[in-house]
Design an enzyme around this catalytic site. Structure first.
Site, PDB file in Angstrom:
ATOM      1  N   SER A  55      -2.777 -14.004  -5.089  1.00 54.00           N
ATOM      2  CA  SER A  55      -1.697 -13.240  -5.703  1.00 54.00           C
ATOM      3  C   SER A  55      -0.414 -14.039  -5.572  1.00 54.00           C
ATOM      4  O   SER A  55      -0.212 -14.749  -4.575  1.00 54.00           O
ATOM      5  CB  SER A  55      -1.520 -11.890  -4.998  1.00 54.00           C
ATOM      6  OG  SER A  55      -0.323 -11.245  -5.418  1.00 54.00           O
ATOM      7  N   TYR A  63      -0.134  -8.003   3.380  1.00 47.60           N
ATOM      8  CA  TYR A  63      -0.866  -8.413   2.178  1.00 47.60           C
ATOM      9  C   TYR A  63      -0.298  -9.728   1.647  1.00 47.60           C
ATOM     10  O   TYR A  63      -1.052 -10.639   1.290  1.00 47.60           O
ATOM     11  CB  TYR A  63      -0.765  -7.315   1.121  1.00 47.60           C
ATOM     12  CG  TYR A  63      -1.455  -7.651  -0.189  1.00 47.60           C
ATOM     13  CD1 TYR A  63      -2.828  -7.528  -0.302  1.00 47.60           C
ATOM     14  CD2 TYR A  63      -0.728  -8.080  -1.296  1.00 47.60           C
ATOM     15  CE1 TYR A  63      -3.470  -7.829  -1.503  1.00 47.60           C
ATOM     16  CE2 TYR A  63      -1.361  -8.388  -2.482  1.00 47.60           C
ATOM     17  CZ  TYR A  63      -2.728  -8.259  -2.581  1.00 47.60           C
ATOM     18  OH  TYR A  63      -3.354  -8.572  -3.762  1.00 47.60           O
TER      19      TYR A  63
END
Length: 249
Positions: A145, A158
């Site tokens: 990501s 995350y």
């Protein structure tokens, strides 16, 4: 010369019942690969596999946070097909927590986020490496990501786990060469239900702030994953960003 055909190849997709995983499975199957779609339960994996173009496909159960489960999966796939050519790690999870809310990001949640979004990917590579190495042309694609670069994402842990995937590609791209290539595909905002609790207008706001004026679709990410196996054959140890320019903003 590059070729788009993956006839005779076997691609294993962890998280194959999710939006990006299933889109990647369909894309691989459409150019001849046999695809193994994994999910956390047999019903979801079987339903996903039915959606693939016709071929010699397999539904399987695996838990990304359980190394024993991943080793068993690797052995099962090898027995079934006699080979493994491509491993795609799309499995993961997150939770929406404001970055300034330090107390909400508990030790237990941090450990779970890293177990599922980093340790599991490493464990999957570790389990499949002997089979990928045997082909002398193995490929690993991790789905990361841009949160790992921008530090903007669903929560701080995350972001850190996804940054770790970028570093993993560098480390393992070097360590596993030349028999196995390791690449990351790093999307920005994608129109799936991956982030629970995200407001309904998030996609609209994200599109407005993205240079290409739309958010990504699962198929955009799948196309990049397939390109790693077909067009980008002289690439390893790097991250392919597929975000419509979002990180430029």
């Amino acid at each position: 010369m590059t070729t788009n055909s993956l006839s005779g190849k076997v691609a294993v997709i962890l998280g194959g019942t999710g939006g990006i995983g299933l889109a990647a499975g369909k894309a691989f199957a459409s150019i001849g690969a046999s695809v193994v779609l994994t999910g956390r339960n047999a019903d979801s994996a079987s339903q996903a596999a039915v959606a693939l173009p016709a071929g010699n496909h397999l539904a399987a159960v695996a838990e990304i946070g359980d190394s024993a489960s991943l080793r068993a999966l690797a052995e099962d796939v090898q027995r079934h097909y006699g080979r493994v050519d491509i491993l795609v790690n799309t499995a993961g999870f997150t939770r929406l927590i404001p970055h300034a809310d330090l107390e909400a990001l508990s030790d237990a949640l941090i450990d779970e986020l890293f177990a599922v979004n980093w340790r599991g990917q490493f464990a999957a590579i570790r389990a499949f490496a002997p089979h990928l190495r045997a082909r002398r042309d193995g490929l690993v694609v991790n789905v990361g990501s841009i949160a790992g670069r921008t530090g903007q994402g669903s929560n701080v842990a995350y972001c850190a786990a996804k940054a770790g995937l970028d570093v993993m590609a560098v480390s393992l791209g070097r360590a596993l060469a030349p028999e196995i290539r390791v690449l990351n595909v790093s999307p920005g905002a994608v129109g799936t239900a991956f982030v629970p609790g995200r407001s309904s207008d998030f996609n609209e706001r994200a599109a407005k702030s993205t240079p290409l004026k739309r958010i990504g679709q699962a198929e955009d990410v799948a196309d990049a994953i397939v390109a790693c196996a077909t067009s980008l054959r002289f690439a390893t140890g790097t991250t392919i960003v597929v975000d419509g320019g979002r990180q430029l903003g």
